[in-house]
Write an enzyme that holds these catalytic residues in place. Sequence first.
Site, short mmCIF file in Angstrom:
data_model
loop_
_atom_site.label_atom_id
_atom_site.label_comp_id
_atom_site.label_asym_id
_atom_site.label_seq_id
_atom_site.Cartn_x
_atom_site.Cartn_y
_atom_site.Cartn_z
N ARG A 278 99.28 91.70 48.97
CA ARG A 278 100.11 92.15 50.08
C ARG A 278 100.92 90.97 50.64
O ARG A 278 100.63 89.81 50.34
CB ARG A 278 99.24 92.76 51.19
CG ARG A 278 98.61 94.09 50.82
CD ARG A 278 97.61 94.57 51.86
NE ARG A 278 96.40 93.76 51.86
CZ ARG A 278 95.36 93.95 52.68
NH1 ARG A 278 95.43 94.90 53.61
NH2 ARG A 278 94.28 93.19 52.60
N LYS B 209 96.06 88.64 55.47
CA LYS B 209 94.65 88.32 55.59
C LYS B 209 94.42 87.09 56.45
O LYS B 209 95.33 86.32 56.74
CB LYS B 209 94.04 88.10 54.20
CG LYS B 209 93.87 89.38 53.40
CD LYS B 209 93.11 90.47 54.16
CE LYS B 209 91.67 90.11 54.43
NZ LYS B 209 90.99 91.14 55.25
N TYR C 190 95.57 89.73 60.32
CA TYR C 190 94.18 90.14 60.47
C TYR C 190 93.32 88.89 60.54
O TYR C 190 93.51 87.94 59.77
CB TYR C 190 93.73 91.01 59.29
CG TYR C 190 94.32 92.39 59.26
CD1 TYR C 190 94.01 93.32 60.25
CD2 TYR C 190 95.19 92.77 58.24
CE1 TYR C 190 94.56 94.59 60.24
CE2 TYR C 190 95.74 94.05 58.21
CZ TYR C 190 95.42 94.96 59.22
OH TYR C 190 95.96 96.22 59.19
N HIS D 83 89.45 89.18 61.89
CA HIS D 83 88.05 89.60 61.68
C HIS D 83 87.10 88.42 61.94
O HIS D 83 86.35 87.98 61.05
CB HIS D 83 87.86 90.16 60.27
CG HIS D 83 88.69 91.37 59.97
ND1 HIS D 83 88.47 92.59 60.58
CD2 HIS D 83 89.75 91.53 59.15
CE1 HIS D 83 89.35 93.47 60.13
NE2 HIS D 83 90.15 92.85 59.27
N GLU E 8 93.82 93.56 64.15
CA GLU E 8 92.77 94.58 64.27
C GLU E 8 92.30 94.84 65.69
O GLU E 8 91.56 95.80 65.92
CB GLU E 8 91.57 94.22 63.38
CG GLU E 8 90.70 93.08 63.87
CD GLU E 8 91.18 91.71 63.41
OE1 GLU E 8 90.44 90.73 63.60
OE2 GLU E 8 92.30 91.63 62.85
N ASP F 184 84.63 93.88 56.33
CA ASP F 184 85.49 92.93 57.05
C ASP F 184 84.86 92.47 58.35
O ASP F 184 85.12 91.35 58.82
CB ASP F 184 86.85 93.56 57.35
CG ASP F 184 87.89 93.25 56.27
OD1 ASP F 184 87.71 92.25 55.56
OD2 ASP F 184 88.86 94.00 56.15
#
Length: 371
Positions: free
Chosen positions: A15, A74, A93, A95, A117, A269
């Site tokens: 991505r 990511k 993101y 996490h 997120e 995740d």
Amino acid sequence: MRIGVPKEIKIHEYRVGLVPSSVQELVDHHHEVIVERGAGLGAGLSDEEYEAAGAKLTDGPTEAFQSDLIIKVKEPQAEERKRLQRGQIVFTYLHLAPDIAQTEDLLESGATCIAYETVTSASGGLPLLTPMSEVAGRLAPQVGAHCLEKAQGGSGILLGGVPGVLAAEVVILGGGVSGTHAATIALGMGALVTIIDRSSDVLRRVAVQFDGRVRTVFSSRDAIAHYASQADILIGAVLIAGSAAPKLVTHDIVRRMKPGSVIVDIAIDQGGCAETSHATNHADPTYLVDNIVHYCVANMPGAVPRTSTFALNNVTLPFALAIADKGWKRALQDDPHLGAGLNVHAGRLVSAPVAAAHSLDFVSIDKILAA
């Protein structure tokens, strides 16, 4: 503002943070966009498309990571975190709840880190997580069915069965976005589906949504243990925003599951919802514990990067524009829902759930914005 889009380096992550049309929007707002060559190739997006949209292409990640605003997909990997500096904004993101090493590195960097997120919406949802939850949910029965094949270590059951032979039992923990999308695909593949959730309102919604074709069960330890023991595929789709996923599936429950059954832990995740879960990647996605196949890939949507990239850009672009146009502080002051995404700023932790997960101190966003 100078905006950098580096190529993702996590294993089999294809991505990309911005698609060419998003670059064009930012350029039209008089921002400079630096894109690392090849960043979009895995999603079928050529360097020429980025150049045509107004991006400046750069060899390697250095120049992209020297930008004011870094837009990724990511979480920054260890070598990427070494590039971050005080005053930079990272929008991706994160996490952080299950990842103390990343948390400490981001605090040390001094950067301002806004997590997709934990950005919220007026309706109480998580709009930047939703599209990837949809993708992961739809992938879960697909990968689970593959893992059931004998050659993959599974029990050798066909998910949808055939006339005269029962279909597989799919049990889904959580009736949220991922869970309902997983149910949609599992039903379409002919499986027998059960959703377990602790919210009666969610169970009512699921019952109506699927017109009674999905069995609904109120969540309790006993219910999880009972239905897990019957499951051919157990899908973990439980989410507590920003927090580590609750360990609903104990090792004892795993021991009592049918040999060759499969756990697909979408919640990995955030640390995973099974005690036996640990993060894997697309290069080596599964492992066995007590003859139970575990699929715990931490970036499941990366398997379908074109779909995932466009779905993600559809929801992140308005926020990226706000940050670039106004600066991070004004953007967060104007939009408290975007403000909910602030996890780290200038060496201080802003997220209460992450602080609780790692027993660290945190400061409220109000104090950060008032400073």
